[in-house]
Scaffold this motif. Structure first.
Motif, PDB file in Angstrom:
ATOM      1  N   ARG A 178       7.857  -3.116 -10.672  1.00  0.00           N
ATOM      2  CA  ARG A 178       6.720  -3.347 -11.578  1.00  0.00           C
ATOM      3  C   ARG A 178       7.179  -3.932 -12.901  1.00  0.00           C
ATOM      4  NH1 ARG A 178       4.908   1.684  -9.560  1.00  0.00           N
ATOM      5  NH2 ARG A 178       5.766   2.706 -11.385  1.00  0.00           N
ATOM      6  N   HIS A 179       8.253  -3.391 -13.442  1.00  0.00           N
ATOM      7  CA  HIS A 179       8.765  -3.872 -14.722  1.00  0.00           C
ATOM      8  C   HIS A 179       9.208  -5.331 -14.615  1.00  0.00           C
ATOM      9  CE1 HIS A 179      10.846  -4.007 -18.536  1.00  0.00           C
ATOM     10  NE2 HIS A 179      11.914  -4.441 -17.906  1.00  0.00           N
ATOM     11  N   ARG A 180       9.981  -5.644 -13.589  1.00  0.00           N
ATOM     12  CA  ARG A 180      10.459  -7.023 -13.423  1.00  0.00           C
ATOM     13  C   ARG A 180       9.302  -7.998 -13.255  1.00  0.00           C
ATOM     14  NH1 ARG A 180      15.798  -7.342 -14.893  1.00  0.00           N
ATOM     15  NH2 ARG A 180      16.956  -5.616 -14.002  1.00  0.00           N
ATOM     16  N   CYS A 181       8.288  -7.596 -12.485  1.00  0.00           N
ATOM     17  CA  CYS A 181       7.120  -8.458 -12.268  1.00  0.00           C
ATOM     18  C   CYS A 181       6.369  -8.682 -13.582  1.00  0.00           C
ATOM     19  CB  CYS A 181       6.195  -7.857 -11.219  1.00  0.00           C
ATOM     20  SG  CYS A 181       6.846  -7.932  -9.536  1.00  0.00           S
ATOM     21  N   ALA A 182       6.225  -7.639 -14.375  1.00  0.00           N
ATOM     22  CA  ALA A 182       5.515  -7.766 -15.650  1.00  0.00           C
ATOM     23  C   ALA A 182       6.254  -8.692 -16.605  1.00  0.00           C
ATOM     24  CB  ALA A 182       5.329  -6.388 -16.282  1.00  0.00           C
ATOM     25  N   VAL A 183       7.572  -8.546 -16.697  1.00  0.00           N
ATOM     26  CA  VAL A 183       8.366  -9.413 -17.573  1.00  0.00           C
ATOM     27  C   VAL A 183       8.280 -10.862 -17.095  1.00  0.00           C
ATOM     28  CG1 VAL A 183      10.712  -9.940 -18.384  1.00  0.00           C
ATOM     29  CG2 VAL A 183       9.912  -7.564 -18.310  1.00  0.00           C
ATOM     30  N   LEU A 184       8.389 -11.057 -15.790  1.00  0.00           N
ATOM     31  CA  LEU A 184       8.293 -12.406 -15.239  1.00  0.00           C
ATOM     32  C   LEU A 184       6.934 -13.015 -15.556  1.00  0.00           C
ATOM     33  CD1 LEU A 184       9.261 -14.791 -13.513  1.00  0.00           C
ATOM     34  CD2 LEU A 184       8.473 -13.532 -11.498  1.00  0.00           C
ATOM     35  N   LEU A 185       5.871 -12.287 -15.304  1.00  0.00           N
ATOM     36  CA  LEU A 185       4.534 -12.815 -15.546  1.00  0.00           C
ATOM     37  C   LEU A 185       4.326 -13.157 -17.016  1.00  0.00           C
ATOM     38  CD1 LEU A 185       1.778 -13.550 -14.455  1.00  0.00           C
ATOM     39  CD2 LEU A 185       1.101 -11.163 -14.731  1.00  0.00           C
TER      40      LEU A 185
ATOM     41  N   ASP B 200      15.360 -13.523  -9.741  1.00  0.00           N
ATOM     42  CA  ASP B 200      16.534 -13.073  -8.979  1.00  0.00           C
ATOM     43  C   ASP B 200      16.538 -11.543  -8.845  1.00  0.00           C
ATOM     44  OD1 ASP B 200      17.384 -15.691  -8.714  1.00  0.00           O
ATOM     45  OD2 ASP B 200      18.906 -15.549 -10.302  1.00  0.00           O
ATOM     46  N   CYS B 201      16.211 -10.850  -9.918  1.00  0.00           N
ATOM     47  CA  CYS B 201      16.215  -9.385  -9.891  1.00  0.00           C
ATOM     48  C   CYS B 201      15.114  -8.837  -8.984  1.00  0.00           C
ATOM     49  CB  CYS B 201      16.077  -8.827 -11.304  1.00  0.00           C
ATOM     50  SG  CYS B 201      17.556  -9.068 -12.320  1.00  0.00           S
ATOM     51  N   ILE B 202      13.959  -9.490  -8.979  1.00  0.00           N
ATOM     52  CA  ILE B 202      12.883  -9.067  -8.082  1.00  0.00           C
ATOM     53  C   ILE B 202      13.338  -9.209  -6.641  1.00  0.00           C
ATOM     54  CG2 ILE B 202      10.594  -9.698  -7.200  1.00  0.00           C
ATOM     55  CD1 ILE B 202       9.858 -10.337 -10.168  1.00  0.00           C
TER      56      ILE B 202
ATOM     57  N   ASP C  23      16.380  -9.138  -5.565  1.00  0.00           N
ATOM     58  CA  ASP C  23      17.393  -8.098  -5.326  1.00  0.00           C
ATOM     59  C   ASP C  23      16.740  -6.744  -5.039  1.00  0.00           C
ATOM     60  OD1 ASP C  23      19.418  -9.934  -5.731  1.00  0.00           O
ATOM     61  OD2 ASP C  23      19.864  -9.270  -7.789  1.00  0.00           O
ATOM     62  N   VAL C  24      15.725  -6.383  -5.826  1.00  0.00           N
ATOM     63  CA  VAL C  24      15.033  -5.110  -5.613  1.00  0.00           C
ATOM     64  C   VAL C  24      14.404  -5.093  -4.226  1.00  0.00           C
ATOM     65  CG1 VAL C  24      13.070  -3.686  -6.333  1.00  0.00           C
ATOM     66  CG2 VAL C  24      14.610  -4.621  -8.056  1.00  0.00           C
ATOM     67  N   LEU C  25      13.778  -6.212  -3.838  1.00  0.00           N
ATOM     68  CA  LEU C  25      13.124  -6.269  -2.531  1.00  0.00           C
ATOM     69  C   LEU C  25      14.131  -6.289  -1.385  1.00  0.00           C
ATOM     70  CD1 LEU C  25      10.201  -8.714  -3.351  1.00  0.00           C
ATOM     71  CD2 LEU C  25      10.092  -6.222  -3.045  1.00  0.00           C
ATOM     72  N   GLU C  26      15.307  -6.857  -1.620  1.00  0.00           N
ATOM     73  CA  GLU C  26      16.354  -6.806  -0.589  1.00  0.00           C
ATOM     74  C   GLU C  26      16.898  -5.390  -0.445  1.00  0.00           C
ATOM     75  OE1 GLU C  26      19.404  -9.718  -1.311  1.00  0.00           O
ATOM     76  OE2 GLU C  26      17.985 -11.381  -1.137  1.00  0.00           O
ATOM     77  N   ASP C  27      17.060  -4.695  -1.568  1.00  0.00           N
ATOM     78  CA  ASP C  27      17.572  -3.320  -1.533  1.00  0.00           C
ATOM     79  C   ASP C  27      16.559  -2.351  -0.935  1.00  0.00           C
ATOM     80  OD1 ASP C  27      19.922  -4.166  -2.712  1.00  0.00           O
ATOM     81  OD2 ASP C  27      19.392  -3.461  -4.717  1.00  0.00           O
ATOM     82  N   SER C  28      15.278  -2.614  -1.166  1.00  0.00           N
ATOM     83  CA  SER C  28      14.213  -1.725  -0.694  1.00  0.00           C
ATOM     84  C   SER C  28      13.101  -2.564  -0.061  1.00  0.00           C
ATOM     85  CB  SER C  28      13.644  -0.911  -1.862  1.00  0.00           C
ATOM     86  OG  SER C  28      14.646  -0.130  -2.456  1.00  0.00           O
ATOM     87  N   PRO C  29      13.323  -3.047   1.156  1.00  0.00           N
ATOM     88  CA  PRO C  29      12.342  -3.934   1.793  1.00  0.00           C
ATOM     89  C   PRO C  29      10.944  -3.332   1.910  1.00  0.00           C
ATOM     90  CG  PRO C  29      14.354  -3.826   3.103  1.00  0.00           C
ATOM     91  CD  PRO C  29      14.478  -2.808   2.006  1.00  0.00           C
ATOM     92  N   SER C  30      10.849  -2.026   1.987  1.00  0.00           N
ATOM     93  CA  SER C  30       9.526  -1.405   2.110  1.00  0.00           C
ATOM     94  C   SER C  30       8.663  -1.650   0.875  1.00  0.00           C
ATOM     95  CB  SER C  30       9.658   0.090   2.363  1.00  0.00           C
ATOM     96  OG  SER C  30      10.259   0.724   1.259  1.00  0.00           O
ATOM     97  N   LEU C  31       9.281  -2.011  -0.251  1.00  0.00           N
ATOM     98  CA  LEU C  31       8.505  -2.274  -1.459  1.00  0.00           C
ATOM     99  C   LEU C  31       7.671  -3.545  -1.348  1.00  0.00           C
ATOM    100  CD1 LEU C  31      10.931  -1.297  -4.342  1.00  0.00           C
ATOM    101  CD2 LEU C  31       8.951  -0.051  -3.487  1.00  0.00           C
ATOM    102  N   ARG C  32       7.989  -4.389  -0.387  1.00  0.00           N
ATOM    103  CA  ARG C  32       7.175  -5.600  -0.195  1.00  0.00           C
ATOM    104  C   ARG C  32       5.717  -5.224   0.054  1.00  0.00           C
ATOM    105  NH1 ARG C  32       9.900 -10.301  -0.079  1.00  0.00           N
ATOM    106  NH2 ARG C  32      12.133 -10.155   0.268  1.00  0.00           N
TER     107      ARG C  32
ATOM    108  N   ALA D 188       5.368 -12.976  -1.349  1.00  0.00           N
ATOM    109  CA  ALA D 188       6.008 -14.233  -1.763  1.00  0.00           C
ATOM    110  C   ALA D 188       5.340 -14.818  -3.001  1.00  0.00           C
ATOM    111  CB  ALA D 188       5.967 -15.234  -0.618  1.00  0.00           C
ATOM    112  N   TRP D 189       4.568 -14.022  -3.728  1.00  0.00           N
ATOM    113  CA  TRP D 189       3.812 -14.575  -4.851  1.00  0.00           C
ATOM    114  C   TRP D 189       4.696 -15.227  -5.899  1.00  0.00           C
ATOM    115  CZ3 TRP D 189       4.340 -13.183  -9.936  1.00  0.00           C
ATOM    116  CH2 TRP D 189       5.034 -11.998 -10.190  1.00  0.00           C
ATOM    117  N   TYR D 190       5.809 -14.626  -6.206  1.00  0.00           N
ATOM    118  CA  TYR D 190       6.662 -15.165  -7.257  1.00  0.00           C
ATOM    119  C   TYR D 190       7.349 -16.458  -6.837  1.00  0.00           C
ATOM    120  CZ  TYR D 190      10.186 -12.635  -4.641  1.00  0.00           C
ATOM    121  OH  TYR D 190      10.974 -12.169  -3.638  1.00  0.00           O
ATOM    122  N   ALA D 191       7.434 -16.722  -5.537  1.00  0.00           N
ATOM    123  CA  ALA D 191       8.023 -17.975  -5.063  1.00  0.00           C
ATOM    124  C   ALA D 191       7.019 -19.126  -5.183  1.00  0.00           C
ATOM    125  CB  ALA D 191       8.476 -17.835  -3.613  1.00  0.00           C
ATOM    126  N   ARG D 192       5.736 -18.793  -5.271  1.00  0.00           N
ATOM    127  CA  ARG D 192       4.708 -19.822  -5.341  1.00  0.00           C
ATOM    128  C   ARG D 192       4.086 -19.959  -6.716  1.00  0.00           C
ATOM    129  NH1 ARG D 192       2.626 -16.924  -0.961  1.00  0.00           N
ATOM    130  NH2 ARG D 192       0.701 -16.692  -2.103  1.00  0.00           N
TER     131      ARG D 192
END
Length: 115
Positions: free
Chosen positions: A48-55, A81-83, A85-94, A101-105
């Motif tokens: 959540r924090h990484r997404c907020a900073v990115l947005l 990149d950090c988002i 990494d978090v999703l790779e470490d914890s795939p269930s968070l997707r 894939a929102w941040y990729a688009r």
């Protein structure tokens, strides 16, 4: 490492050894459950924090073009990149995201390496 951190690490190693040895009757199930829940909550918070900073930086980039600088660009790239990494470490968070894939688009400038 603090004494508390050392004790938690030693406890975790003991629990892993018991689990691997098949000695489940000796496992500290209540505290294992608490530790797993805490890790999950921590990972959700990080996402959540990484997404907020990115947005925030993407909005600033888009709507304040005269203030753009390398600092903003570096933060945007780092947060993406950090988002990942978090999703790779914890795939269930997707599942926590409506669209994983929102941040990729997200519209961005060509310097970001994404269209």
């Amino acid at each position: 490492m603090s004494n508390q951190s050392f004790l938690v690490a030693a406890w975790a190693e003991e629990q892993v050894a018991l689990l691997r040895a098949g000695r489940s009757a000796l496992l500290d199930m209540e505290n294992i459950a608490e530790e797993i829940a805490a890790v999950g909550a921590s990972q959700k918070h990080a996402l959540r924090h990484r997404c907020a900073v990115l947005l925030a930086h993407l909005l600033a980039w888009r709507y304040q073009p005269r203030l753009r600088g390398n600092g903003w660009l570096n933060t945007i790239v780092e947060q993406r990149d950090c988002i990942e990494d978090v999703l790779e470490d914890s795939p269930s968070l997707r599942r926590q995201l409506d669209d994983p894939a929102w941040y990729a688009r997200v519209p961005s400038c060509p310097q970001f390496g994404k269209a």
